[in-house]
Design an enzyme around this catalytic site. Structure first.
Site, PDB file in Angstrom:
ATOM      1  N   CYS A  46       0.838  -1.216   0.000  1.00 47.96           N
ATOM      2  CA  CYS A  46       0.000   0.000   0.000  1.00 47.96           C
ATOM      3  C   CYS A  46       0.862   1.251   0.000  1.00 47.96           C
ATOM      4  O   CYS A  46       0.522   2.252  -0.652  1.00 47.96           O
ATOM      5  CB  CYS A  46      -0.908   0.018   1.227  1.00 47.96           C
TER       6      CYS A  46
HETATM    7  C1  BEZ Z   1       0.549  -4.733   1.795  1.00 52.76           C
HETATM    8  O1  BEZ Z   1      -0.131  -3.752   1.598  1.00 52.76           O
HETATM    9  O2  BEZ Z   1       1.757  -4.682   1.752  1.00 52.76           O
HETATM   10  C2  BEZ Z   1      -0.092  -6.057   2.076  1.00 52.76           C
HETATM   11  C3  BEZ Z   1      -1.302  -6.075   2.724  1.00 52.76           C
HETATM   12  C4  BEZ Z   1      -1.870  -7.297   2.995  1.00 52.76           C
HETATM   13  C5  BEZ Z   1      -1.236  -8.474   2.610  1.00 52.76           C
HETATM   14  C6  BEZ Z   1      -0.028  -8.423   1.945  1.00 52.76           C
HETATM   15  C7  BEZ Z   1       0.549  -7.203   1.680  1.00 52.76           C
END
Ligand code: BEZ
Length: 213
Positions: A46
């Site tokens: 994100c």
């Molecule tokens: C992320 O945003 O990095 C993420 C969120 C949930 C699972 C895997 C990665």
């Protein structure tokens, strides 16, 4: 939970965001819009996504597109995380992030897919036209960061159809030939496509991209 389909009106809502209270339809005004959710603040994928969107601001502005992000985290969390995004992605977050702590909007837009995660939003994308209708939906899993070049490509295609009566063929990229939409008759073609066209089949008529010189 509601199912949102192409052509539906984008449900309106009010929400707290990092840029103040938003009434979604008023905030969109006459612009195109992208509403996209992410699973959680302070997560690696994100962080890269929101940094990328900030860097693409000029590309979205050129296309008259307003972008707003959403997760079920609160405003304080968003504000702290923005500092990290700015620092690590070398940018300045320049679009609102909605704090949907009560999951009102996540529920309205069916952004929580319980068999993937019972609490967090998946990576939903909704493209909304100036008529407030849903033009595109895409859903990515949590561990796959979105390709924002693909989103720009689809917006270019949507706008070519809306403003120039052409569709875009498989793997089309900006500058490639386009398909004249079936609702255009051969009689209308000289006026609409003065640069000419090629009829491969009666239902497959190609023309150069109309909004380029
Ligand atoms: C992320 O945003 O990095 C993420 C969120 C949930 C699972 C895997 C990665």
């Amino acid at each position: 939970m509601s199912t949102i389909r192409l052509g539906d009106e984008a449900p309106n809502f009010t929400a707290e965001s990092t840029e103040g209270k938003i009434d979604f339809h008023n905030w969109l005004g006459d612009s195109w819009g992208i509403l996209f959710s992410h699973p959680a603040d302070y997560t690696p994928v994100c962080t890269t996504e929101l940094g990328t969107v900030a860097k693409y601001k000029a590309k979205f502005d050129q296309r008259n597109v307003k972008v707003v992000a959403l997760s079920v985290d609160g405003l304080q969390s968003h504000e702290g995380w923005i500092n990290d995004i700015n620092e690590t992605q070398n940018t300045v977050v320049n679009f609102p992030i909605i704090a949907d702590e009560d999951r009102k909007i996540a529920t309205l837009y069916d952004m929580i897919h319980p068999n993937a995660d019972s609490k967090l939003t998946v990576r939903s994308v909704f493209v909304i036209g100036p008529d407030k209708k849903i033009k595109l939906t895409i859903t990515y899993p949590a561990a796959t960061g979105r390709n924002f070049d693909e989103l720009l490509r689809v917006i270019d295609s949507l706008q070519l159809t809306a403003y120039h009566k052409v569709a875009t063929p498989a793997n089309w990229n900006n500058g490639d030939d386009c398909v004249i939409v079936p609702s255009v008759t051969n009689e209308e073609i000289p006026r609409l496509f003065p640069k000419g066209y090629k009829e491969i089949k009666s239902y497959l008529r190609m023309t150069s991209q109309p909004n380029l010189n």
